[in-house]
Design a protein around this motif. Structure first.
Motif, mmCIF file in Angstrom:
data_model
loop_
_atom_site.group_PDB
_atom_site.id
_atom_site.type_symbol
_atom_site.label_atom_id
_atom_site.label_comp_id
_atom_site.label_asym_id
_atom_site.label_seq_id
_atom_site.Cartn_x
_atom_site.Cartn_y
_atom_site.Cartn_z
ATOM 1 N N HIS A 4 -41.916 19.529 -14.056
ATOM 2 C CA HIS A 4 -42.824 19.742 -15.191
ATOM 3 C C HIS A 4 -42.594 18.735 -16.322
ATOM 4 O O HIS A 4 -43.367 18.686 -17.273
ATOM 5 C CB HIS A 4 -42.671 21.176 -15.723
ATOM 6 C CG HIS A 4 -41.295 21.454 -16.237
ATOM 7 N ND1 HIS A 4 -40.214 21.626 -15.413
ATOM 8 C CD2 HIS A 4 -40.828 21.565 -17.499
ATOM 9 C CE1 HIS A 4 -39.138 21.839 -16.138
ATOM 10 N NE2 HIS A 4 -39.490 21.805 -17.409
ATOM 11 N N MET A 5 -41.520 17.936 -16.240
ATOM 12 C CA MET A 5 -41.257 16.934 -17.283
ATOM 13 C C MET A 5 -41.797 15.555 -16.890
ATOM 14 O O MET A 5 -41.567 14.571 -17.585
ATOM 15 C CB MET A 5 -39.751 16.835 -17.565
ATOM 16 C CG MET A 5 -39.127 18.099 -18.099
ATOM 17 S SD MET A 5 -39.937 18.692 -19.592
ATOM 18 C CE MET A 5 -39.390 17.501 -20.794
ATOM 19 N N ILE A 6 -42.480 15.499 -15.745
ATOM 20 C CA ILE A 6 -42.954 14.195 -15.251
ATOM 21 C C ILE A 6 -44.477 14.196 -15.158
ATOM 22 O O ILE A 6 -45.063 15.154 -14.618
ATOM 23 C CB ILE A 6 -42.342 13.904 -13.850
ATOM 24 C CG1 ILE A 6 -40.813 13.925 -13.933
ATOM 25 C CG2 ILE A 6 -42.841 12.573 -13.291
ATOM 26 C CD1 ILE A 6 -40.110 13.934 -12.593
ATOM 27 N N ASP A 7 -45.096 13.150 -15.668
ATOM 28 C CA ASP A 7 -46.544 12.938 -15.553
ATOM 29 C C ASP A 7 -47.370 14.108 -16.087
ATOM 30 O O ASP A 7 -48.404 14.456 -15.513
ATOM 31 C CB ASP A 7 -46.937 12.677 -14.078
ATOM 32 C CG ASP A 7 -46.354 11.373 -13.566
ATOM 33 O OD1 ASP A 7 -46.044 10.500 -14.405
ATOM 34 O OD2 ASP A 7 -46.207 11.239 -12.344
ATOM 35 N N ASN B 13 -37.591 5.496 -20.041
ATOM 36 C CA ASN B 13 -38.436 6.234 -19.099
ATOM 37 C C ASN B 13 -37.736 6.382 -17.740
ATOM 38 O O ASN B 13 -37.727 7.463 -17.145
ATOM 39 C CB ASN B 13 -39.779 5.515 -18.928
ATOM 40 C CG ASN B 13 -40.694 6.273 -17.993
ATOM 41 O OD1 ASN B 13 -41.089 7.406 -18.271
ATOM 42 N ND2 ASN B 13 -40.991 5.692 -16.841
ATOM 43 N N ALA B 14 -37.110 5.288 -17.269
ATOM 44 C CA ALA B 14 -36.455 5.356 -15.951
ATOM 45 C C ALA B 14 -35.277 6.320 -15.998
ATOM 46 O O ALA B 14 -35.032 7.055 -15.023
ATOM 47 C CB ALA B 14 -35.997 3.964 -15.529
ATOM 48 N N ALA B 15 -34.552 6.348 -17.122
ATOM 49 C CA ALA B 15 -33.412 7.269 -17.242
ATOM 50 C C ALA B 15 -33.911 8.720 -17.203
ATOM 51 O O ALA B 15 -33.341 9.570 -16.505
ATOM 52 C CB ALA B 15 -32.653 6.991 -18.534
ATOM 53 N N PHE C 61 -42.654 9.298 -17.015
ATOM 54 C CA PHE C 61 -43.843 8.921 -16.233
ATOM 55 C C PHE C 61 -43.411 8.215 -14.959
ATOM 56 O O PHE C 61 -42.451 7.438 -14.966
ATOM 57 C CB PHE C 61 -44.753 8.010 -17.072
ATOM 58 C CG PHE C 61 -45.245 8.703 -18.305
ATOM 59 C CD1 PHE C 61 -46.391 9.481 -18.265
ATOM 60 C CD2 PHE C 61 -44.522 8.629 -19.486
ATOM 61 C CE1 PHE C 61 -46.822 10.167 -19.401
ATOM 62 C CE2 PHE C 61 -44.938 9.309 -20.618
ATOM 63 C CZ PHE C 61 -46.090 10.080 -20.577
ATOM 64 N N SER C 62 -44.166 8.488 -13.886
ATOM 65 C CA SER C 62 -43.777 7.894 -12.605
ATOM 66 C C SER C 62 -44.482 6.573 -12.356
ATOM 67 O O SER C 62 -44.191 5.891 -11.378
ATOM 68 C CB SER C 62 -44.082 8.868 -11.471
ATOM 69 O OG SER C 62 -45.479 9.033 -11.364
ATOM 70 N N SER C 63 -45.449 6.214 -13.212
ATOM 71 C CA SER C 63 -46.067 4.898 -13.069
ATOM 72 C C SER C 63 -46.457 4.367 -14.450
ATOM 73 O O SER C 63 -46.661 5.145 -15.395
ATOM 74 C CB SER C 63 -47.314 4.961 -12.163
ATOM 75 O OG SER C 63 -48.409 5.480 -12.881
#
Ligand code: FAD
Ligand SMILES: CC(C)=CCC/C(C)=C/CC/C(C)=C/CSC[C@H](N)C(=O)O
Length: 526
Positions: free
Chosen positions: A511-514, A497-499, A196-198
């Motif tokens: 496609h793996m984010i959010d 998550n950051a990794a 997730f980006s946030s």
């Protein structure tokens, strides 16, 4: 899982994904060869070669957030990347111990919930062991009297709770359980490599608008709306918020639920000290620990051996009186960003990277070996005083948030009973350092007192916005997660998550984010 989404992963995670897909494809060598054949005939998506891993990654902070990120970055990017972890103080950060008469006691993060699966996994995988946290009887003091006292008889306890508060305690338990159940979804998402980006998007993925709403509203607003009585909120919920976060019910509802989950049975700690997880994660990730303080980060263009100009980050850091600098493809900031705690300057970014002025609550942990003056709380003498923890209501005349007796990091203590002697070690949380007079009010006599001052947790003030996880192209920030809730497990979730986010963005796996509706999408996955 589509073939193209795991084809680029490091050996480690590819084998994990294959493990998860079980009998369907992974177990069969035939399946593996077929997969490889298909890849050769289709080529890589977009016809491009998979991108080479980064050469250098920096992590600032060797607390549980930074060291778990190092561990997962190694799993994702493989063995060729060099990972430097900067630490200006001690490995472990807010996981720390103090020593009294040769025995160590947790002075920072101490208890772990039985459903904190990352912490559980670390302990198992890193060859550590768990000890049960003391779980004696709890009382609540309002400055004049004990307004609530637990009994050692389960049935009496139930009757007391119902007598005082009706069925609110049970309702509260169900409310927390529902929030925790939804929180557990993160483990499934992360085991399938989703990022997730946030923080807001992460919370939303766990339970939609209602879940995010918990974070945006104060605990008091949520619980009043749900019909909990003032008496129950003042005498039970507020004292729990005070012992755990040193704050009132004005904190957000999500951190309120995390705090309430500390009243569940089965809390545990790491034998030898929770900070051991951090040093073992560093070791297992084969990272280089650099004992120094990072002062600034700036983006620079460098020509690498390949001859191509590449954007990198220059980290300027101080070790003792010397200043050094090093270049990194990716940087993870794993410490709260504010002047008092990390003092990192982001130079010449356009647009500028905003400075976070997140205020962290000062909190003092005092450990005292001595004989408690039980008459402060009750007319009963210590040999009849069977409480192991006293919590407090929100009374400005009180100078402590809580007092409870603790075991050393080596001991497991399931049913502690206070003894009428000086042999116990008590842990006191207070907003300010205790004076000698205050200590002498609480103790008939004492042998040792050790204190540790912290900037402990964000001051929670909903509604608020979590700082971005992506500060710049390849520059990530983990501790925005604490604005939702500060706990070891939350930092481990943020580290993973950051990794994953850094890995997917490096490789263009958008496609793996959010991904939306992940819960529904993964329902049928093993
Ligand atoms: C008194 C107390 C009790 C707590 N109790 C619990 C509990 O029982 N259970 C629980 O789950 N959680 C508890 N917590 C919360 C938990 O400890 C934290 O949420 C968690 O440890 C935070 O980890 P972190 O890695 O994100 O940050 P930190 O542990 O703060 O790590 C950041 C690290 O970065 C380093 N650093 C900062 N700036 C720089 C720089 N410029 N260069 C290099 N290094 C830098 C710091 O020295 C630090 O070591 C408690 C916290 C406190 C203070
Ligand atoms: C993240 C989830 C779902 C659960 C974590 C629950 C948990 C262990 C929260 C920790 C809360 C906290 C900051 C406690 C501080 S004080 C702890 C203890 N009472 C002590 O005496 O040290």
């Amino acid at each position: 899982m589509r073939a193209d989404s795991w084809a680029f992963q490091s050996d480690n995670s590819a084998s994990r994904v294959m493990e998860r897909t079980g009998g369907r494809l992974a177990c069969s060598t035939v399946g593996l060869w077929l997969g490889l054949l298909l890849l050769c005939s289709w080529g890589f998506p977009g016809g491009a070669e998979p991108r080479a891993p980064p050469e250098n990654i920096a992590i600032i902070g060797a607390g549980i957030g930074g060291t778990s990120a190092a561990y997962y970055l190694r799993q994702k990017f493989g063995n060729d990347v060099k990972i430097d972890v900067f630490e200006k103080g001690e490995v472990g950060g807010r996981l720390a111990t103090v020593t009294m008469q040769g025995q160590e006691y947790e002075s920072g993060g101490s208890v772990i919930h039985p459903l904190n699966l990352h912490m559980k996994r670390f302990v198992k995988d890193l060859g550590l062991s768990a000890v049960q946290s003391p779980s004696g009887l709890v009382g609540v003091y309002n400055g004049e009297t004990l307004v609530y006292e637990e009994s050692s008889w389960f049935i009496i306890n139930m009757i007391k709770l119902i007598w005082h508060y009706g069925f609110q305690s049970l309702r509260m338990h169900m409310w927390v359980e529902d929030i925790l159940d939804k929180f557990m979804r993160i483990y499934r998402y992360q085991s399938h490599d989703y990022a997730f980006s946030s923080v807001e998007k992460l919370l939303h993925s766990l339970g939609g608008d209602d879940y995010l709403g918990l974070f945006n509203r104060s605990l008091i607003e949520t619980l009043q709306k749900a019909g909990f009585s003032e008496k129950f909120l003042d005498e039970i919920i507020t004292p729990v918020m005070r012992v755990n976060y040193g704050q009132t019910m004005n904190i957000n509802g999500f951190v309120g639920a995390v705090s309430m989950s500390c009243t569940d049975p089965g809390l545990w700690a790491v034998k030898g000290g929770n900070k051991l997880v951090c040093s073992r994660l560093l070791q297992a990730s084969k990272s280089n620990l650099i004992s120094g303080s990072v002062m600034s980060i700036e983006e620079k263009t460098r020509t690498k051996q390949t001859g191509n100009p590449t954007k990198v980050y220059e980290a300027v850091y101080q070790t003792g009186s010397e200043t050094h600098s090093a270049f990194y493809d990716i940087v993870l900031v794993a410490t709260p960003l504010n002047r008092k705690m990390s003092n990192i300057t982001f130079l010449n970014f356009d647009p500028p990277i905003e400075e976070f002025h997140q205020y962290y609550e000062p909190l003092v942990t005092t450990l005292i070996k001595g004989q408690l003056n039980s008459t402060v709380f009750t007319s009963r003498a210590l040999d009849e005083f069977d409480l192991s923890t006293v919590l407090t209501t929100d009374n400005p005349d009180l100078f402590i948030n809580s007092i409870g007796f603790v075991s050393s990091v080596e001991e497991s203590n399931n049913n502690p009973q206070p003894k009428a002697d000086r042999s116990h070690v008590w842990k006191i949380f207070s907003a300010e350092p205790l004076t000698k007079e205050q200590i002498l009010k609480l103790f008939v006599s004492y042998d040792y007192a050790v204190k540790r001052s912290w900037l402990a947790y964000p001051h929670y003030m909903p509604p608020e916005k979590c700082p971005s996880i992506i500060l710049h192209d390849r520059l990530y920030y983990l501790n925005g997660m604490e604005v939702a809730a500060s706990a070891m497990e939350m930092s481990a979730v943020a580290g993973y998550n950051a990794a994953l986010l850094a890995y997917h963005r490096w490789n263009g796996h958008t496609h793996m984010i959010d991904q939306e509706d992940l819960y529904e999408k993964l329902k049928t996955e093993l």
